[in-house]
Design an enzyme around this catalytic site. Structure first.
Site, PDB file in Angstrom:
ATOM      1  N   LEU A 186       0.858  -1.184   0.000  1.00 41.60           N
ATOM      2  CA  LEU A 186       0.000   0.000   0.000  1.00 41.60           C
ATOM      3  C   LEU A 186       0.896   1.236   0.000  1.00 41.60           C
ATOM      4  O   LEU A 186       1.621   1.479   0.961  1.00 41.60           O
ATOM      5  CB  LEU A 186      -0.911   0.006   1.230  1.00 41.60           C
ATOM      6  CG  LEU A 186      -2.193  -0.845   1.150  1.00 41.60           C
ATOM      7  CD1 LEU A 186      -1.879  -2.305   0.881  1.00 41.60           C
ATOM      8  CD2 LEU A 186      -3.014  -0.703   2.420  1.00 41.60           C
ATOM      9  N   LYS A 268      -8.994   2.593   7.757  1.00 45.83           N
ATOM     10  CA  LYS A 268      -7.931   1.597   7.591  1.00 45.83           C
ATOM     11  C   LYS A 268      -8.521   0.202   7.352  1.00 45.83           C
ATOM     12  O   LYS A 268      -7.983  -0.572   6.559  1.00 45.83           O
ATOM     13  CB  LYS A 268      -7.023   1.576   8.828  1.00 45.83           C
ATOM     14  CG  LYS A 268      -6.146   2.822   8.982  1.00 45.83           C
ATOM     15  CD  LYS A 268      -5.089   2.870   7.895  1.00 45.83           C
ATOM     16  CE  LYS A 268      -4.127   4.030   8.086  1.00 45.83           C
ATOM     17  NZ  LYS A 268      -3.257   3.864   9.256  1.00 45.83           N
ATOM     18  N   GLY A 290       3.046   0.495   5.666  1.00 48.53           N
ATOM     19  CA  GLY A 290       4.147   1.238   6.282  1.00 48.53           C
ATOM     20  C   GLY A 290       3.864   1.640   7.709  1.00 48.53           C
ATOM     21  O   GLY A 290       4.457   2.598   8.209  1.00 48.53           O
ATOM     22  N   GLN A 299      -2.443   3.484  14.887  1.00 49.58           N
ATOM     23  CA  GLN A 299      -1.384   2.474  14.890  1.00 49.58           C
ATOM     24  C   GLN A 299      -0.969   2.054  16.300  1.00 49.58           C
ATOM     25  O   GLN A 299       0.180   1.680  16.537  1.00 49.58           O
ATOM     26  CB  GLN A 299      -0.177   3.002  14.089  1.00 49.58           C
ATOM     27  CG  GLN A 299      -0.511   3.191  12.616  1.00 49.58           C
ATOM     28  CD  GLN A 299       0.599   3.825  11.804  1.00 49.58           C
ATOM     29  OE1 GLN A 299       1.769   3.776  12.182  1.00 49.58           O
ATOM     30  NE2 GLN A 299       0.246   4.432  10.684  1.00 49.58           N
ATOM     31  N   CYS A 459      11.321  19.242 -14.056  1.00 49.83           N
ATOM     32  CA  CYS A 459      11.643  18.651 -12.753  1.00 49.83           C
ATOM     33  C   CYS A 459      13.002  17.992 -12.866  1.00 49.83           C
ATOM     34  O   CYS A 459      13.558  17.862 -13.958  1.00 49.83           O
ATOM     35  CB  CYS A 459      10.578  17.653 -12.297  1.00 49.83           C
ATOM     36  SG  CYS A 459      10.486  16.159 -13.291  1.00 49.83           S
TER      37      CYS A 459
END
Length: 487
Positions: A186, A268, A290, A299, A459
């Site tokens: 993800l 989530k 992550g 978390q 860029c």
């Protein structure tokens, strides 16, 4: 001849013979796939306990590209540039070593290590003493030191050949792709998901990417660049997927129906439900996130336990014990810090008083208020791309100009880098009008610019500018190209 000797990651070396054979074959194949882009005739030789790379194109540019690629291939712990030559006797070996190392030994401690195969008039220890003593006499400021010297001069003598390891480099370590399996990571474009993806690649896991879009086309363009960079830099040997899911309908549904305190946990859970379904569709058995303990309210141990209840699939969290600074340091090391820093936060839901100790029954009661059919709708509408086409499509659709002389007379440079990057390294071509407009503001502010000018996105790497030009073309703006000056 350009030659390198490749040393395997130590964990490969301690495997059984059959596993080790399989791992080295995977690494051999990956080396051939990636290095063939530098030299189509590159030769990879598998020696069981090490591999060698040989190219007849011995130019500084080829050498630099080879080293850059070898540094980023999973499974290599170290590699050394190797020079193979004939020798007449031990003194001839010493002279060859002196020619390579004399300048490097000034004011250094050193020792000589010799590995020898075949029949010779000298032993390995005698060769080490003779060569080391000669170097010590020739370079007055150098000192022989057998324990923890500044430099270790490694030589291999095989029959009538001298293999001189002239310079050594650190590799990425880990296992070759895809020695483990496939995972679905993800990715949001920030530090955490980028580093988590990298760590999975390093472990030999073919890593595909799943993006939940909360910020529109500009957000997706930034995340695509991040995923493309990770793939091109660290897993170029294998095809992977980039999946984009428009999650805005679900976010809106959560905002309308769910109690404020559990919004983050439920978001989530919905993402993990969607990730599990996308993974099943792709035949993937594990999801990567992550997340790190205590980094945000969702978390905590209690909340993660509630989140995980929505799927029986394996959820991997390689950053679970890392501090934020640890993660940023790794991001800097792997080259994604600037891009992650410039990625704006797209928060789907913000709770005023988020729970840190979610109760499953309360969460499930709130979820009963949601329209779960939306989940199937957004998954069925997901875009599944071969990541190799991301840069290719942008290259084909965006007109790229490399020479200043080819710019239109009414040219204006749009520097779309982050403010931090433009401050550190301003666009320096004198005489060209420049507008600094970060990529994440481009979609909303481009309409305010003078339509009679022709704008050239710029860029540092060239990927983001092409992606943004394509997005503007899709919105009907034809006065946009890309400026990618030849360095």
């Amino acid at each position: 001849m350009l030659e390198f000797i490749i040393k395997l990651h130590p964990e490969i070396s301690i495997k059984s013979k059959s596993v080790r054979k399989r791992q080295t074959k995977l690494l051999e194949r990956n080396l051939k796939t990636i290095l063939a882009q530098v030299d189509p005739d590159v030769v990879i030789t598998n020696r069981f306990d090490h591999l060698t790379v040989s190219s007849v194109i011995n130019t500084p540019a080829t050498r630099s590209k080879m080293i850059e690629r070898l540094t980023c291939i999973p499974g290599i712990v170290t590699f050394s540039e190797m020079r193979t030559s004939d020798f007449a006797d031990l003194h001839d070996i010493y002279l060859q070593v002196l020619a390579v190392y004399q300048a490097q030994l000034v004011n250094k401690t050193f020792c000589v290590r010799v590995r020898r195969q075949g029949t010779h008039s000298f032993s390995s220890i005698e060769a080490e003493r003779y060569i080391g003593g000669g170097l010590n006499q020739q370079v007055a400021s150098a000192t022989v030191q057998l324990k923890q010297p500044d430099m270790v001069i490694k030589l291999e003598i095989k029959q009538d050949k001298l293999l001189l390891l002239s310079e050594s480099f650190r590799g990425m370590g880990g296992f070759p792709l895809p020695s483990q399996s496939d995972v679905l990571s993800l990715i949001s474009g920030g530090y955490d998901s980028a580093v988590a993806s990298y760590l999975m690649i390093r472990k030999g896991l073919r890593t595909h990417y799943l993006f939940f879009n909360l910020g529109g086309a500009a957000h997706e363009a930034g995340v695509r660049e991040m995923a493309f960079y990770l793939w091109q830099k660290y897993s170029l040997s294998h095809r992977v997927k980039f999946v984009s899911v428009d999650f805005a309908p679900l976010v809106n549904n959560i905002l309308e129906q769910v109690d404020n305190g559990v919004m983050g946990v439920i978001l989530k859970r919905m993402m993990l439900r969607a990730a599990s379904q996308v993974a099943h569709n792709l035949g993937i058995k594990a999801v990567v996130t992550g997340e790190s303990i205590g980094q945000v309210s969702s978390q905590t141990i209690a909340n993660l336990a509630v989140i995980d209840r929505v799927t029986p699939d394996l959820v991997l969290r390689p950053l679970i014990y890392h501090d934020k600074q640890d993660i940023i340091d790794i991001a800097r090391q792997i080259g994604v810090e600037e891009l992650a820093k410039s990625m704006p936060e797209y928060c789907g839901v913000i709770s005023k008083k988020p729970t840190v100790n979610a109760v499953l029954s309360d969460v499930e009661q709130n979820e009963h208020k949601l329209d779960m059919s939306l989940l199937d709708q957004v998954i069925s509408a997901a875009k599944v791309l071969d990541i190799r086409t991301i840069d290719y499509q942008a290259e084909q659709e965006a007109h790229v100009v490399t020479q200043r002389s080819d710019l239109a007379e009414n040219a204006v440079i749009l520097d779309i880098r982050s403010p931090e990057e433009t401050e550190q390294s301003p666009f320096t071509e004198n005489g060209l009008p420049v507008i600094e407009l970060p990529f994440f503001r481009l979609a909303s502010q481009f309409a305010t610019l003078d339509p009679d000018q022709h704008y050239y996105c710029y860029c540092s790497k060239g990927v983001m500018s092409r992606l943004q030009a394509v997005l503007l073309h899709e919105q009907g703006y034809t006065n946009v190209s890309v400026y990618r000056p030849v360095s």
